[in-house]
Design a protein around this motif. Structure first.
Motif, short mmCIF file in Angstrom:
data_model
loop_
_atom_site.label_atom_id
_atom_site.label_comp_id
_atom_site.label_asym_id
_atom_site.label_seq_id
_atom_site.Cartn_x
_atom_site.Cartn_y
_atom_site.Cartn_z
N GLU A 31 0.83 -1.19 0.00
CA GLU A 31 0.00 0.00 0.00
C GLU A 31 0.87 1.24 0.00
N THR A 41 -9.64 4.59 -0.56
CA THR A 41 -9.76 3.13 -0.71
C THR A 41 -10.78 2.65 0.30
N THR A 43 -12.17 0.26 2.83
CA THR A 43 -11.52 -0.76 3.65
C THR A 43 -12.51 -1.69 4.32
N ALA A 64 -13.21 3.91 4.92
CA ALA A 64 -12.27 4.16 3.82
C ALA A 64 -11.07 4.91 4.36
N GLY A 66 -7.51 7.41 2.93
CA GLY A 66 -7.01 8.24 1.84
C GLY A 66 -6.27 9.43 2.42
N ALA A 126 -14.13 6.65 -4.37
CA ALA A 126 -14.35 5.20 -4.36
C ALA A 126 -15.78 4.93 -3.91
N ASN A 344 -4.54 -1.48 -7.48
CA ASN A 344 -4.10 -0.08 -7.39
C ASN A 344 -2.81 0.11 -8.17
N VAL A 404 -9.93 7.30 -9.10
CA VAL A 404 -10.34 5.95 -8.70
C VAL A 404 -11.24 5.40 -9.79
N ASN A 419 -12.79 -1.45 -6.85
CA ASN A 419 -12.17 -0.13 -6.94
C ASN A 419 -10.68 -0.30 -7.11
N ALA A 420 -10.06 0.48 -8.00
CA ALA A 420 -8.61 0.50 -8.16
C ALA A 420 -8.21 1.92 -8.53
#
Length: 1168
Positions: A31, A41, A43, A64, A66, A126, A344, A404, A419-420
């Motif tokens: 990560e 992202t 989570t 999430a 970020g 995301a 990612n 994203v 999601n990436a």
């Protein structure tokens, strides 16, 4: 040196599979550090299908991460969900998780719907899955009036359950008013739909409280149906009937299941006796590791079902009266599943990359892309982005390219959402693993040294070992993509400090870690399996060896749990002792040896056992003409599970007191359907069997007499053989009383000639197993059959067997007998076969009588001649006579043989064998030795095998070193038995080779050795000579020479090793010395000094005395025998590691012309 990534084609040992899976998880978990700018992202989020408890607050999760921290928003049923306008809805600070407070007011049904969470920051957005929120439901049964059910013994029955529809569906089970589960078996079982099925009912099924319960796990509630009353009339049971299916209906049905789920197929049948269910897959086999049978094999389950499991499955219901089958056509569909989910992507400005989204399903899923939660078709344009189906290609990205992306794969059975992000950063390398981390690993196991890193562009990773930074070789180590260094098999020399270096174009970072290798913990003496009787004492031993730097703890477990807190259990270091053993002490005892790095264990089973007690309460039910059901109650198994039950029967009518094996059933079964034979007065008994043996028999059951019937079988082993030339003896194996099926057992014996037109002749006999037909022709084929009958009727038509009437001796001798002599010991005999009609029996073969005869006295002495016999099986027309004596006169005749005996002999044929080589002379003696002569005496060969033509004598001298001299060849007339050899050397040993000859060649030889006498005058002169090797002055001289050699060797070694030893690195940095050879790259050894003289061999000087007397040989260990070859080597500290090498020579030593110091070997030669 940079280590390479592990090649993809390299095959890994099976033991490293778990390790590779662990590394894959580490790689996928790489990560961006949270202190760097990055898009959001997700989570954590609630499941797609989210069933809630309506009695509790609703919590919908959305977490999430970020940088900067993301903000959150929600949609409900596709539109924005304004949580500020609903006082019951709150969002957790710093999170997107919603809490809906329905416990104070409101209803869960109000908040049913599809929810989706969005996490957004300046780098992108995301989104979560679509979360379908539904409250669980546990409705009551509808009111219904249930009429009592009355039916006859043996009929089938289905009790419906029909539970109310709940969310999620309830778990169904049947109990009585006392909340006791109703027993189920092959006869009575619950279907997948919850109904209770009876293949056939028994009087004991009568009860008024058949109650179906539905348990709703989500709300922890149980609902029950109204009790059902069932009454079974205890009349004579229905007639036996073949199976029919209660479910499913018809001959075929269809079943559809999704990939990854559990495929459950069910077939329940009724019939009498109770049918047994079997399963097969048409045109295929059931997967062995994924197939399970439930509900007494009425349900087939295949876990982790895949498209390959599609096809036709057949269930077969079978009992004694027939079988029926049902085919279920299975189709496996598939919701979308990932082949390659997008990951990612971190890029530096100007780099290229791609996002790949590949999924499969049945039907094929449709792939769609979103950017920051917006369909990519309407998202803001990005010139660095190009969409190609399931791939987005990025080229020459800039910071504004960060976003994203969402990939959605969907078909009619579901969807996948991933999601990436694409994060464009320019960051120098950083190593995330803590500095100076200490790793301790057990020897011979993999060692993993972490080097978690980050940088953009992606850094390259190098590993070094040691303070001076020696590079690691990639044939020993493996560098994984996440920077982890793997030592596949760590050894003691793997201990040390390792340095990880990460580089990209923006900088470099490094980190040191330390590795220690420990000895593995081993159990060197394991506890052993023990079987003991109650009340005795048992001891288990567990000796452990471990690394002394680690702390060892030994724990004892019983059945994977703690030992009972009982004073009978004593643990003393590496021993466990159990005193006064009881039944409850049986089980598995495990010794667990733990250190901080590893754990080993060893187990042993303690069995407190005995054979079972005999079964009791035997009962006969369902008494039919050809079957009966036997039931019993098992006795105590004495702590050793019953494997099976053995059922025996007694026939009181035919064999009273004799018990026979009837059948066996598994140990969990307490009833058996027994097949019966007619006209038998049965009683049964049962024995239980466990691993130690069988129990005593139970008490016999009541007797049960079956009705008489015609025989089922005919006698076996029917044969027809004649005992005399004019009869036919028909024999058979009679039926026993059990097989007679009724009174008046007799046999109908029938026969007729095979090749004639006669009708069958027959006779009925009783109480015999043989019948003789007289007056038959000799050896004629007959057709025979024997049929059983009794007072009720005949058995089925018997099989026809062919036999023959009696044999007689053959009438004719073989003709045209002639002999072909192959060699002196082998002859071939040929003859014409005897006509089959003249053989008058089964042809066994031909027999040759042959004997050694004197010419002219063949008939006169035949009685006293020993004859030899060779038999040739079958219809042979020739044979070989081996082992004949050469030069001999033989006679023979041939006879045909049948089952009765031999036929007449053919006329005698005589033949002679040619000469052969003789055997060795019978003896060879050497007499009258003198100074120059020897006399030989011998006896002729015991087997001359012809006429001797001459003898051959060969001889040669043997010297003191056992070397052979020249060979002398001498011919001697055949009539001689004595010969004298003259003009031989005195005091000399001779070896003689002697053999005889015929016209066929030379025979085997006999050998002997002898010595001529010694010249006494010369022997006396030699004894007066003095052996120089025994003189004191010579011994002193040799000691001085040895001391001088030692001094010269020391001087030579010092001269060769001047300069001392050089460290490797200093030698690499030093200027090249023309006198010193560089290190060899192939083996790592150093070069050595050399000169031309090193290649000259040194020759040993002659020390033979001039007076030709034989003296003791000189020592082979003298340095004179060796020369300095080019193989001598020196190690780094100057010590000599070469070996002397060279070749012994007998010529005098040559002079040494070298200008260097004299060689020690040459010095030795100069003294001698």
């Amino acid at each position: 040196m940079q280590l390479k990534i592990m090649p993809k084609k390299k095959r890994l040992p099976a033991g490293r599979v778990a390790l590779i899976l662990f590394l894959c998880q580490m790689i996928s978990a790489l990560e961006v550090p949270l202190d760097l700018v990055q898009p959001p992202t997700i989570t954590q989020q609630s499941p797609k299908d989210y069933i809630i408890d309506p009695r509790e607050n609703i919590v919908i999760q959305c977490e999430a991460k970020g940088k900067p921290p993301p903000s959150f928003s929600w949609t409900r049923n596709g539109t924005h969900f304004d949580i500020d306008k609903d006082p019951l809805v709150t969002m957790k600070p710093g999170s997107g998780t919603l809490t809906i407070n329905i416990m104070s007011e409101g209803k869960a049904e109000t908040y049913e719907g599809v929810y989706q969470c969005t996490a957004r920051n300046e780098r992108g957005a995301a989104i979560s899955n679509n979360i379908v929120v539904r409250p669980s439901r546990s409705p009551l049964w509808t009111k219904e009036k249930l009429e009592p059910i009355t039916l006859r013994n043996g009929q089938s029955l289905v009790l419906p359950c029909r539970p109310p529809l709940g969310l999620p569906p309830p778990i169904i089970f049947w109990m009585d008013n006392s909340f006791q589960r109703l027993p189920q078996s092959e006869r009575v079982s619950q279907g997948l739909n919850g109904d209770l099925y009876f293949s056939n009912v028994l009087p004991e099924d009568t009860r008024e409280d058949y109650i179906c319960y539905a348990r709703f796990n989500h709300t922890q509630t149980i609902q029950q149906k109204q009790p059902i009353s069932v009454k079974v009339i205890s009349a004579k049971p229905n007639r036996e009937r073949p199976p029919t299916f209660l479910t499913p209906e018809g001959n075929t049905s269809n079943k559809e299941e999704l990939r990854g789920n559990v495929l459950s197929l069910e077939c329940i049948a009724e019939g009498l006796p109770t049918p047994v269910i079997y399963w097969i897959k048409e045109d295929g086999t059931l997967p062995t590791n994924r197939t399970f049978y439930r509900n007494f094999k009425k349900t087939l389950q295949i876990i982790q079902v895949s498209e390959a499991d599609s096809g036709n499955y057949q269930c077969i219901a079978k009992n004694a009266l027939g079988a029926i089958h049902h085919t279920i056509s299975v189709t496996v569909k598939a919701a979308p599943y990932w082949i390659l989910a997008p990951q990612n992507l971190v890029l530096s400005p100007g780099e290229d990359g791609s996002l790949i989204c590949r999924a499969n399903g049945n039907p094929k899923p449709r792939i769609s892309w979103l950017s920051n939660g917006v369909p990519i078709e309407i998202a803001p344009d990005d010139p660095s982005r190009k969409i190609d189906g399931d791939t987005i290609i990025f080229s020459n990205v800039q910071e504004r390219s960060s976003a994203v992306y969402q990939c959605n794969a969907s078909n009619e059975y579901g969807y996948l959402l991933a999601n990436a992000f694409v994060n464009v950063l320019a960051e120098p390398p950083r190593i995330l693993t803590s500095a100076n981390t200490l790793y301790q690993v057990i020897a011979n196991r993999p060692a993993l040294l972490d080097c978690a890193f980050f940088g953009s562009p992606l850094p390259t990773i190098e590993w070094f070992k040691g303070a001076k930074g020696s590079a690691l070789r990639d044939d020993i180590y493996v560098l994984h993509e996440n920077g982890t260094l793997e030592i596949p098999v760590a050894q003691k020399d793997s201990t040390g400090t390792y340095t990880c270096v990460a580089r990209n174009k923006l900088g470099m970072a490094k980190n040191e870690v330390h590795l220690e290798i420990k000895d593995p913990t081993r159990i060197i003496k394991q506890p052993e399996y023990a079987v003991v009787q109650r009340g005795s004492t048992v001891s288990f031993e567990c000796k452990v060896k471990h690394d002394h730097t680690l702390t060892l703890t030994i724990t004892w477990l019983k059945d994977n749990g703690e030992l009972p807190s009982d004073g009978r259990f004593t643990v003393d270091k590496d021993h466990l002792e159990v005193a006064d053993v009881r039944d409850s002490d049986g089980g598995a005892y495990t010794c667990v040896a733990n250190t901080t790095l590893d754990m080993v264990s060893a187990s042993a089973v303690l069995s407190v056992v005995d054979v079972p007690n005999p079964p009791f309460d035997l009962e006969l039910t369902d008494q039919l003409d050809k079957s009966v059901q036997l039931s019993w109650t098992p006795g105590d198994d004495n702590n050793n599970p019953i494997i099976k039950f053995i059922i025996e029967y007694e026939d009181a009518m035919h064999e009273a007191g004799l018990w026979h094996h009837q059948t066996e059933v598994p140990g969990m079964q307490t009833t058996a359907q027994l097949k019966l034979s007619p006209y038998v007065n049965y009683s049964f008994r049962v024995m239980a069997v466990n691993s130690l043996g069988r129990s005593l028999p139970s008490e016999p059951s009541e007797q049960y007499l079956t009705k008489a019937a015609e025989p089922d079988t005919n006698p076996m082993a029917v044969e027809g053989l004649g005992s005399e030339p004019d009869n036919l003896v028909i024999t058979w194996k009679p039926l026993n009383g059990f097989e007679s099926n009724g009174p008046g057992l007799q046999y109908k014996v029938s026969w007729r000639q095979k090749d004639g037109d006669d009708e069958w002749a027959s006779v009925v006999v009783a109480n015999v197993s043989k019948y003789i037909v007289s007056g038959t022709p000799t050896f004629v084929p007959y057709l025979i059959k024997v049929q059983a009958l009794n007072d009720v009727g005949f058995a089925p038509e018997p099989a026809v067997v062919m036999g023959h009437s009696g044999e007689d001796l053959p009438m004719v001798a073989p003709g045209n007998v002639h002999v072909n002599v192959v060699n002196s010991t082998l002859a071939e005999v040929n003859w014409d076969p005897v006509p089959l009609k003249s053989i008058r029996g089964h042809l066994q073969g031909y027999r040759i009588y042959y004997w050694k005869a004197q010419e002219g006295s063949l008939k006169r002495n035949r009685r006293h001649i020993e004859k030899k016999i060779l038999t040739f099986q079958g219809n042979k027309t020739h044979g070989m006579l081996p082992g004949l004596e050469p030069f001999s006169h033989y006679a023979l005749n041939v006879r045909v043989v049948n089952g009765k005996g031999e036929g007449p002999a053919s006329p005698d044929r005589v033949f002679n064998t040619p000469e052969g080589v003789p055997s060795a002379p019978s003896s060879l003696k050497i007499i009258n030795p003198t100074l120059d002569s020897l006399t030989l005496e011998w006896d002729p060969p015991s087997r001359p095998n012809g006429i001797l033509t001459e003898y051959t004598l060969k001889y040669q001298p043997i010297n003191s070193t056992h070397e052979l001299g020249p060979l002398v060849d001498l011919k001697i007339p055949a009539n001689k038995t004595r010969w004298t050899l003259k003009n031989l050397n005195f005091s000399t040993r001779y070896k003689f080779y002697f053999y005889a000859q015929t016209a066929a060649g030379s025979g085997s030889q006999i050998t002997e050795e002898a010595v001529t006498t010694v010249d006494e005058g010369k022997l006396a002169m030699a004894s007066r000579q003095v052996d120089i090797a025994t003189q004191g002055w010579f011994i002193g001289l040799m000691c001085a020479v040895a001391l001088l050699i030692l001094i010269l060797l020391i001087v030579c070694f010092i001269r060769r090793n001047k300069g001392g030893k050089y460290p490797v690195k200093e030698k690499e940095d030093a200027h090249a010395d023309p006198e010193i050879q560089p290190m060899k790259e192939d083996d790592g050894t150093f070069g050595e000094y050399s000169d031309a003289e090193d290649h000259k061999p040194l020759k040993k000087g002659s020390r033979t005395p001039s007076d030709r007397t034989v003296k003791k040989e000189d020592s082979d260990d003298s340095l004179v025998d060796y020369g300095e070859g080019v193989n001598g080597q020196f190690n780094e500290d100057g010590s000599f590691i070469g070996q002397y090498s060279g070749k012994k020579e007998k010529e005098p030593a040559e002079g040494n012309e070298s200008s260097e110091a004299p060689s020690p070997v040459n010095a030795m030669n100069s003294f001698v």
